[in-house]
Scaffold this motif. Structure first.
Motif, PDB file in Angstrom:
ATOM      1  N   GLY A   1      -3.490   3.249  -9.093  1.00  0.00           N
ATOM      2  CA  GLY A   1      -3.108   1.998  -9.703  1.00  0.00           C
ATOM      3  C   GLY A   1      -2.021   1.243  -8.961  1.00  0.00           C
ATOM      4  O   GLY A   1      -1.367   0.370  -9.539  1.00  0.00           O
ATOM      5  N   ALA A   2      -1.805   1.575  -7.674  1.00  0.00           N
ATOM      6  CA  ALA A   2      -0.760   0.902  -6.899  1.00  0.00           C
ATOM      7  C   ALA A   2      -1.141  -0.554  -6.639  1.00  0.00           C
ATOM      8  O   ALA A   2      -2.309  -0.945  -6.722  1.00  0.00           O
ATOM      9  N   ARG A   3      -0.150  -1.378  -6.278  1.00  0.00           N
ATOM     10  CA  ARG A   3      -0.352  -2.793  -5.946  1.00  0.00           C
ATOM     11  C   ARG A   3       0.194  -3.063  -4.548  1.00  0.00           C
ATOM     12  O   ARG A   3       1.160  -2.425  -4.105  1.00  0.00           O
ATOM     13  N   TRP A   4      -0.407  -4.046  -3.863  1.00  0.00           N
ATOM     14  CA  TRP A   4      -0.009  -4.388  -2.506  1.00  0.00           C
ATOM     15  C   TRP A   4       0.212  -5.906  -2.427  1.00  0.00           C
ATOM     16  O   TRP A   4      -0.743  -6.683  -2.294  1.00  0.00           O
ATOM     17  N   PRO A   5       1.448  -6.353  -2.508  1.00  0.00           N
ATOM     18  CA  PRO A   5       1.734  -7.796  -2.473  1.00  0.00           C
ATOM     19  C   PRO A   5       1.295  -8.415  -1.147  1.00  0.00           C
ATOM     20  O   PRO A   5       1.324  -7.767  -0.094  1.00  0.00           O
ATOM     21  N   ARG A   6       0.921  -9.691  -1.226  1.00  0.00           N
ATOM     22  CA  ARG A   6       0.521 -10.439  -0.029  1.00  0.00           C
ATOM     23  C   ARG A   6       1.666 -11.384   0.339  1.00  0.00           C
ATOM     24  O   ARG A   6       2.109 -12.197  -0.477  1.00  0.00           O
ATOM     25  N   THR A   7       2.138 -11.267   1.573  1.00  0.00           N
ATOM     26  CA  THR A   7       3.248 -12.081   2.057  1.00  0.00           C
ATOM     27  C   THR A   7       2.718 -13.192   2.954  1.00  0.00           C
ATOM     28  O   THR A   7       1.934 -12.923   3.877  1.00  0.00           O
ATOM     29  N   GLN A   8       3.143 -14.435   2.691  1.00  0.00           N
ATOM     30  CA  GLN A   8       2.736 -15.579   3.515  1.00  0.00           C
ATOM     31  C   GLN A   8       3.719 -15.737   4.676  1.00  0.00           C
ATOM     32  O   GLN A   8       4.936 -15.742   4.475  1.00  0.00           O
TER      33      GLN A   8
ATOM     34  N   ALA B   1      -0.599 -17.187   8.008  1.00  0.00           N
ATOM     35  CA  ALA B   1      -1.327 -15.935   7.771  1.00  0.00           C
ATOM     36  C   ALA B   1      -0.788 -15.257   6.530  1.00  0.00           C
ATOM     37  O   ALA B   1       0.391 -15.422   6.156  1.00  0.00           O
ATOM     38  N   GLY B   2      -1.658 -14.493   5.870  1.00  0.00           N
ATOM     39  CA  GLY B   2      -1.259 -13.637   4.757  1.00  0.00           C
ATOM     40  C   GLY B   2      -1.200 -12.204   5.254  1.00  0.00           C
ATOM     41  O   GLY B   2      -2.067 -11.747   6.012  1.00  0.00           O
ATOM     42  N   LEU B   3      -0.195 -11.454   4.855  1.00  0.00           N
ATOM     43  CA  LEU B   3       0.027 -10.084   5.340  1.00  0.00           C
ATOM     44  C   LEU B   3       0.107  -9.123   4.169  1.00  0.00           C
ATOM     45  O   LEU B   3       0.868  -9.333   3.229  1.00  0.00           O
ATOM     46  N   CYS B   4      -0.690  -8.034   4.250  1.00  0.00           N
ATOM     47  CA  CYS B   4      -0.632  -6.941   3.281  1.00  0.00           C
ATOM     48  C   CYS B   4      -0.408  -5.636   4.038  1.00  0.00           C
ATOM     49  O   CYS B   4      -1.169  -5.318   4.971  1.00  0.00           O
ATOM     50  N   LEU B   5       0.608  -4.885   3.618  1.00  0.00           N
ATOM     51  CA  LEU B   5       0.923  -3.614   4.265  1.00  0.00           C
ATOM     52  C   LEU B   5       0.807  -2.483   3.252  1.00  0.00           C
ATOM     53  O   LEU B   5       1.384  -2.545   2.170  1.00  0.00           O
ATOM     54  N   ALA B   6       0.060  -1.441   3.640  1.00  0.00           N
ATOM     55  CA  ALA B   6      -0.081  -0.248   2.801  1.00  0.00           C
ATOM     56  C   ALA B   6       0.507   0.928   3.570  1.00  0.00           C
ATOM     57  O   ALA B   6      -0.214   1.701   4.209  1.00  0.00           O
ATOM     58  N   GLY B   7       1.834   1.027   3.535  1.00  0.00           N
ATOM     59  CA  GLY B   7       2.508   2.123   4.224  1.00  0.00           C
ATOM     60  C   GLY B   7       2.395   2.071   5.729  1.00  0.00           C
ATOM     61  O   GLY B   7       2.579   3.096   6.405  1.00  0.00           O
ATOM     62  N   HIS B   8       2.111   0.892   6.269  1.00  0.00           N
ATOM     63  CA  HIS B   8       1.834   0.757   7.709  1.00  0.00           C
ATOM     64  C   HIS B   8       2.938  -0.047   8.394  1.00  0.00           C
ATOM     65  O   HIS B   8       3.559  -0.918   7.769  1.00  0.00           O
ATOM     66  N   PRO B   9       3.193   0.207   9.696  1.00  0.00           N
ATOM     67  CA  PRO B   9       4.189  -0.593  10.421  1.00  0.00           C
ATOM     68  C   PRO B   9       3.816  -2.075  10.448  1.00  0.00           C
ATOM     69  O   PRO B   9       2.642  -2.439  10.542  1.00  0.00           O
ATOM     70  N   SER B  10       4.821  -2.926  10.410  1.00  0.00           N
ATOM     71  CA  SER B  10       4.597  -4.369  10.400  1.00  0.00           C
ATOM     72  C   SER B  10       4.157  -4.862  11.778  1.00  0.00           C
ATOM     73  O   SER B  10       4.613  -4.350  12.808  1.00  0.00           O
ATOM     74  N   PRO B  11       3.262  -5.876  11.833  1.00  0.00           N
ATOM     75  CA  PRO B  11       2.809  -6.412  13.116  1.00  0.00           C
ATOM     76  C   PRO B  11       3.944  -7.077  13.889  1.00  0.00           C
ATOM     77  O   PRO B  11       4.990  -7.422  13.340  1.00  0.00           O
ATOM     78  N   LEU B  12       3.682  -7.256  15.191  1.00  0.00           N
ATOM     79  CA  LEU B  12       4.633  -7.929  16.077  1.00  0.00           C
ATOM     80  C   LEU B  12       4.108  -9.325  16.387  1.00  0.00           C
ATOM     81  O   LEU B  12       2.928  -9.492  16.728  1.00  0.00           O
ATOM     82  N   LEU B  13       4.982 -10.323  16.289  1.00  0.00           N
ATOM     83  CA  LEU B  13       4.610 -11.713  16.560  1.00  0.00           C
ATOM     84  C   LEU B  13       5.432 -12.222  17.738  1.00  0.00           C
ATOM     85  O   LEU B  13       6.658 -12.058  17.773  1.00  0.00           O
ATOM     86  N   ALA B  14       4.753 -12.842  18.695  1.00  0.00           N
ATOM     87  CA  ALA B  14       5.426 -13.423  19.855  1.00  0.00           C
ATOM     88  C   ALA B  14       4.898 -14.824  20.071  1.00  0.00           C
ATOM     89  O   ALA B  14       3.720 -15.110  19.794  1.00  0.00           O
ATOM     90  N   ALA B  15       5.760 -15.714  20.578  1.00  0.00           N
ATOM     91  CA  ALA B  15       5.380 -17.102  20.854  1.00  0.00           C
ATOM     92  C   ALA B  15       6.127 -17.578  22.102  1.00  0.00           C
ATOM     93  O   ALA B  15       7.185 -17.022  22.448  1.00  0.00           O
TER      94      ALA B  15
END
Length: 492
Positions: A406-413, A370-384
């Motif tokens: 003009g802000a940028r939001w990096p995408r994390t794999q 998955a690719g993840l982009c956060l804009a000032g938001h809490p990070s998701p929780l992953l469980a397995a």
């Protein structure tokens, strides 16, 4: 000339120090009768006058029209030696208060003795004109008795003279003015028995009922007052119910925008969501979310939070969600998509200080990355299975939408694996208090809570329901902030 401050009743002379209290050896106590009332007025009906009338009668106890004394002896107190204060306390409290608006130059009473359903006297205040009525119309007045024969103020004519009698006059102008002055009060119109048509017109204009002033008796009038008050309450309740239904319809339309139907046709992922507005907002909040699957098989999920609460923030959340869905289906993703959403927010927000946080996830067609982009938001929780729940990396968290041009939001794999559960949430889930202190649940507390609930075998809707209920329980009641949670599951 300054307007005198109104008082709820005329103060007897003995209370204000202008006359001595009655005593057994001086005979029964007396009260000054208000101008225009009959000297044989029954004590069960307490009349209240305007401050001007009360002052005038204390200074001049003689009726200027007849030249006779206006002092009266009340049968209940004659020879008892009780002071006016004692009589006032013995008559209170009353259940109903009536404002009589009439101007009878003959001075004869048109309202008989009034007793309410509980046998208590109905308090009657009397006003001679609309100016006095406006001062006496306090919150404790339940019903207005309006004599339709009351003279209406004549409209001004060119040159400063009033209009001639019958020249463009509105026979119900006084009633219309009273209804405008007291929209929440019941109104009974009084007219003569020879003018029933005028009474019917008064009801059509807005009065609850009409009565013939020359056929009044206490029992009839008391019953009519109670009926008018209850009818007005019923009408007001019905109007509030209709307004509530209209607001509910509008809120449902907004809710449909906030709580969309996910577009996951053809995807093996399971979807669950919970949404709960804060305690002071019964239906709407600023949180929003969405999930769609594009033709290439990628599943896109998003959750966001507009700062503030209420319909305006909810409407902005709906706009952002719809814009996100349209841009996603058009092929935009990551930084390009969030930059466009920021432009939408900047053009649609009502204040430059309004911003929105957002978490966007795009899950590959095989479901393993998955690719993840956060804009000032809490990070998701992953469980397995067999792996403790954890937060996804949030080092590349960009600013909230609307804060920095003009802000940028990096995408994390990120790697998800073959079987997993991914939970997206707003800060309402983690900002609730833990117990009575100032400590909050926080992300660490949420992770531990989800770990425990998954160990108990909970997943999907049951997991979200249990998580929200436990957060509310720890908080000691409803949460102050809006709350939204989205859960995506992939099983082997």
């Amino acid at each position: 000339m300054p307007v005198p401050v109104p008082r709820p009743r005329a103060i007897p002379a003995v209370e204000c120090g202008q006359a001595p209290a009655a005593s057994p050896d001086r005979g029964p106590s007396t009260e000054q009768a208000p101008s225009g009332t009959h000297p044989a007025e029954h004590p069960a009906t307490r009349r209240e006058k305007t401050p001007e009338n009360a002052t005038e009668k204390r200074e001049n106890p003689t009726d200027t029209r007849t030249g006779t004394s206006t002092g009266i002896h009340t049968g209940a107190d004659a020879g008892s030696g009780r002071s006016p204060r004692d009589r006032t306390e013995s008559a209170a409290p009353t259940n109903l208060t009536v404002l009589l608006i009439e101007d009878d130059p003959a001075g004869s009473p048109i309202v008989p003795d009034l007793i309410d359903q509980a046998g208590k006297p109905i308090r009657v205040r009397t006003a001679r004109n609309l100016t006095e009525a406006e001062r006496l119309l306090t919150d404790d007045v339940h019903c207005i008795l309006l004599d339709l024969a009351l003279s209406a103020p004549s409209p001004a004519r060119p040159g400063g003279e009033g209009a001639a009698d019958g020249e463009g006059a509105d026979e119900l102008a006084v009633l219309r003015h009273v209804l405008e002055l007291a929209p929440r009060h019941a109104v009974l119109a009084l007219t003569s028995s020879s003018d029933a048509e005028r009474g019917a017109e008064a009801v059509a204009v807005g009065a609850q009922d009409y009565l013939f002033r020359d056929e009044l008796d206490g029992r009839l009038l008391s019953r009519a007052i109670r009926y008018a008050v209850e009818r007005k309450r019923s009408d007001s309740a019905e109007r509030r119910l209709a307004e509530g239904r209209l607001r509910a319809q509008e809120n449902r339309r907004l809710e449909r925008g906030l709580l969309p139907t996910p577009l996951l046709a053809g995807s093996p992922l399971r979807f669950a969501a919970r949404y709960r507005p804060g305690r002071s907002r019964a239906l709407l909040g600023g949180d929003f979310y969405d999930v769609v699957r594009t033709p290439d098989g990628t599943v896109h999920a998003m959750i966001g939070d507009v700062c503030g609460h209420g319909p305006d923030e909810a409407a902005l959340g709906v706009e952002l969600r719809i814009a996100w869905r349209a841009l996603t289906l058009a092929g935009l993703c990551g930084d390009e998509l969030l930059g466009t959403l920021q432009q939408v927010l900047e053009h649609e927000r009502s204040d430059d200080e309004i911003f929105a946080t957002l978490c966007a996830v795009d899950i590959s067609p095989d479901g393993r990355r998955a690719g993840l982009c956060l804009a000032g938001h809490p990070s998701p929780l992953l469980a397995a299975p067999g792996v403790p729940a954890r937060l996804l990396p949030y080092d590349n968290n960009g600013p909230a939408l609307g804060l920095l041009p003009g802000a940028r939001w990096p995408r994390t794999q990120v790697e998800l694996g073959a079987e997993w559960s991914l939970m997206l949430y707003t800060d309402g889930l983690i900002e609730g208090h833990v117990g009575e202190g100032r400590e909050r649940l926080g992300q660490d507390g949420m992770v531990e809570m989800v770990r425990r609930q998954r160990a108990e075998g909970l997943d999907g809707e049951e997991l979200l329901r249990a998580a929200v209920n436990e957060v509310r329980r720890l908080n000691g009641g409803e949460l102050a902030d809006d709350l939204a949670v989205v859960l995506l599951d992939r099983t082997a």
